[in-house]
Design an enzyme around this catalytic site. Structure first.
Site, PDB file in Angstrom:
ATOM      1  N   GLY A 159       0.869  -1.121  -0.038  1.00 40.96           N
ATOM      2  CA  GLY A 159      -0.117  -0.034  -0.152  1.00 40.96           C
ATOM      3  C   GLY A 159       0.907   1.206  -0.187  1.00 40.96           C
ATOM      4  O   GLY A 159       2.280   1.408   0.090  1.00 40.96           O
ATOM      5  N   ASP A 185       8.870   4.987   7.670  1.00 36.68           N
ATOM      6  CA  ASP A 185       8.849   6.055   8.514  1.00 36.68           C
ATOM      7  C   ASP A 185       7.904   7.062   7.701  1.00 36.68           C
ATOM      8  O   ASP A 185       7.489   8.156   8.251  1.00 36.68           O
ATOM      9  CB  ASP A 185      10.130   6.755   8.827  1.00 36.68           C
ATOM     10  CG  ASP A 185      11.002   7.054   7.875  1.00 36.68           C
ATOM     11  OD1 ASP A 185      10.540   7.001   6.687  1.00 36.68           O
ATOM     12  OD2 ASP A 185      11.909   7.603   8.039  1.00 36.68           O
ATOM     13  N   GLY A 186       7.543   6.593   6.651  1.00 41.20           N
ATOM     14  CA  GLY A 186       6.706   7.460   5.765  1.00 41.20           C
ATOM     15  C   GLY A 186       7.308   8.591   5.129  1.00 41.20           C
ATOM     16  O   GLY A 186       6.443   9.403   4.426  1.00 41.20           O
ATOM     17  N   ASP A 216       4.010  -4.395  -7.506  1.00 41.08           N
ATOM     18  CA  ASP A 216       3.125  -3.222  -7.136  1.00 41.08           C
ATOM     19  C   ASP A 216       3.971  -2.070  -7.585  1.00 41.08           C
ATOM     20  O   ASP A 216       3.424  -1.122  -7.074  1.00 41.08           O
ATOM     21  CB  ASP A 216       3.578  -3.340  -5.468  1.00 41.08           C
ATOM     22  CG  ASP A 216       4.850  -3.583  -4.916  1.00 41.08           C
ATOM     23  OD1 ASP A 216       5.481  -4.503  -5.111  1.00 41.08           O
ATOM     24  OD2 ASP A 216       5.438  -2.494  -4.472  1.00 41.08           O
TER      25      ASP A 216
END
Length: 502
Positions: free
Chosen positions: A98, A132-133, A259
């Site tokens: 995701g 950590d995005g 992905d």
């Protein structure tokens, strides 16, 4: 994750209401959440060409835009969300993945159709797993430059509108600083979106996703006897064309996981990518790819493998059961076996300046590539110099720049004799052919050392080289003002490494 307060809304903005068709699919497909913005952000770079695609004015990059594209605010109508997908990574099922550091803001209506805006590096999402995005300045500059460079080369790609930066520390192999890239594409839907629902047996949302994608991005498939099979064939053909373009320009993606494969046939997710310097079919640009799965020469077969994974995900949507139920999907997959080599040969003919199709063209191009590989000759420079070759015996001296690349001059001379004979057979005119070849064989690509130079200056607080290099890369077929941009890489470039953290 901790719940966050909604981001403040800032007035104005260069777009209108920010529609979001993907959000209409429902909560099975995403999590709606605000970004975690950058403290005290600053502009690193913007792409005027991408802004023009969106129809935005030249002065769009104001203080409000800086806050929005750094994840600190939204324009009215934006609904930031992170989508869920799954996929195979390095050939192994990786489970749920995701948007771990990406947020879809919404769409801009443009003359070219709706374009989605996405922030990359805007903080944690439910899909960040152990990450950590965040994105760092180094990798953000690489993605920004390559997204725009690929578009200028005529290769389908997500675009990059801007980079914003901050002094916020982010740890990778070393401590770096944070950045956010604003990415642009008609859709960011990947093979992995379909794999996610198929793997979990969620056939109703899987069907909803397929119906949505066909209606929005492949409406010509609606009238087919089996729209899902027609969709797969469309994706197969687009992917074959895309990978042929990669191979023809010497581009290595580096992490062709399912992905990271676009349903629209776009180059997506610029991580450990690279362009070939010395031609080596076994070149692995990703330092993390210890088995060489994504080596340059293996990219076409990996794409086919990934298409098989997509077909498997679409199988539940076909009517019937049993051994023959998947035959329409297998037939769609088989298209790749002819579509890819045909697409690659078209591009190799163009690189050689050939107009007619002849049976011997395959051997002619293959033998040139073997010579390049045997001598590890620079891929981009060799084809650019080939663009200037003359068939006039009185002009043989003009061909020495190409000939000098080869240690085995006799082998090159033998090939060049065949090439001249082939040009004579179609009565090729030098000036016309040379112009076509210069418009096909770029003078400049985003080599690692060029990106590294811009990155080092940016890390020292000077973003001028990012802007200068962007302008050069947006005109890749022109001779650059600085000859160094088109020259052989320096010796120190041999030691540059890029990995999945890049």
């Amino acid at each position: 994750m901790t719940a966050f307060e909604p981001l403040p809304s800032v007035a104005g903005g260069p777009a209108g209401s920010w529609p979001n068709r993907f959000a209409g699919l429902g909560g099975d497909f995403f999590t709606e959440l605000p970004a975690r913005g950058l403290p005290y952000p600053h502009w690193v770079a913007t792409s005027p060409a991408c802004a023009a695609l969106l129809g935005w004015p030249a002065d769009w990059a104001n203080d409000a835009a800086l806050q929005v594209l750094s994840g600190n605010a939204v324009w009215p109508g934006m609904r930031p969300l992170a989508s869920v997908y799954s996929g195979h990574q390095f050939g192994v099922w990786a489970g749920q993945l995701g948007d771990g550091r990406a947020l879809l803001l919404g769409e801009v209506d443009t003359p070219a159709g709706p374009q989605e805006l996405q922030l990359k590096g805007a903080g944690l999402t439910p899909y960040s797993r152990m990450g950590d995005g965040r994105a760092v300045l180094r990798s953000s500059i690489r993605e920004f430059l390559c997204s725009e460079a690929m578009h200028a080369l005529g290769i389908p790609s997500t675009r990059a509108l801007a980079i914003t930066g901050s002094a916020l520390p982010v740890r990778r192999e070393t401590m770096e600083t944070a950045a956010v890239v604003t990415r642009v594409a008609p859709s960011f839907i990947r093979f992995g979106h379909f794999e996610h629902f198929a793997h979990h047996g969620l056939h109703e949302p899987l069907g909803r996703l397929a119906e949505f994608f066909i209606a929005q991005y492949a409406p010509e498939c609606l009238d087919a006897p089996l729209p899902v099979a027609a969709l797969l064939e469309k994706v197969v053909r687009q992917t074959a064309e895309l990978v042929a373009q990669w191979q023809a320009v010497g581009f290595c993606h580096g992490v062709m996981n399912t992905d990271n494969m676009s349903m629209l046939g776009l180059t997506i997710d610029y991580g450990p990518f690279g362009f070939l310097d010395g031609f080596d079919p076994g070149h692995v640009c990703n330092h993390s790819d210890h088995q060489g799965r994504y080596a340059y020469a293996r990219q076409p077969n990996v794409a086919f493998w990934n298409l098989h994974a997509l077909a498997q995900a679409l199988l539940p949507l076909l009517p019937g059961e049993g051994e023959g139920a998947g035959e329409p999907l297998l037939a769609a997959l088989e298209v790749y076996r002819s579509a890819f080599p045909a697409a690659l040969m078209r591009r190799l003919r163009a690189k050689l300046g050939l107009l007619a199709e002849r049976e011997e063209d395959q051997a002619l191009s293959d033998d040139l590539l073997r010579l390049l590989a045997a001598h590890r000759i620079d891929f981009t420079i060799a084809f650019r110099r080939l663009s200037a070759i003359s068939t006039d015996p009185a002009q043989d001296g003009t061909n020495e720049a190409l000939r000098d690349l080869f240690l085995d001059r006799e082998a090159f001379d033998a090939w060049a004799g065949r090439y001249r004979a082939r040009l004579a057979a179609e009565q090729s005119r030098d000036a016309e052919r040379q112009a076509r070849m210069r418009a096909t064989n770029p003078a400049v690509v985003l080599r690692n050392h060029l990106a590294e130079g811009a990155i080092r200056q940016a890390q020292a607080g000077d973003f001028g080289e990012v802007t200068r290099l962007l302008k050069v890369l947006q005109r890749p077929f022109d001779e650059p003002v600085s000859a160094a941009d088109a020259d052989f890489p320096p010796d120190w470039a041999q030691h540059l490494e890029v990995s999945c953290s890049s």
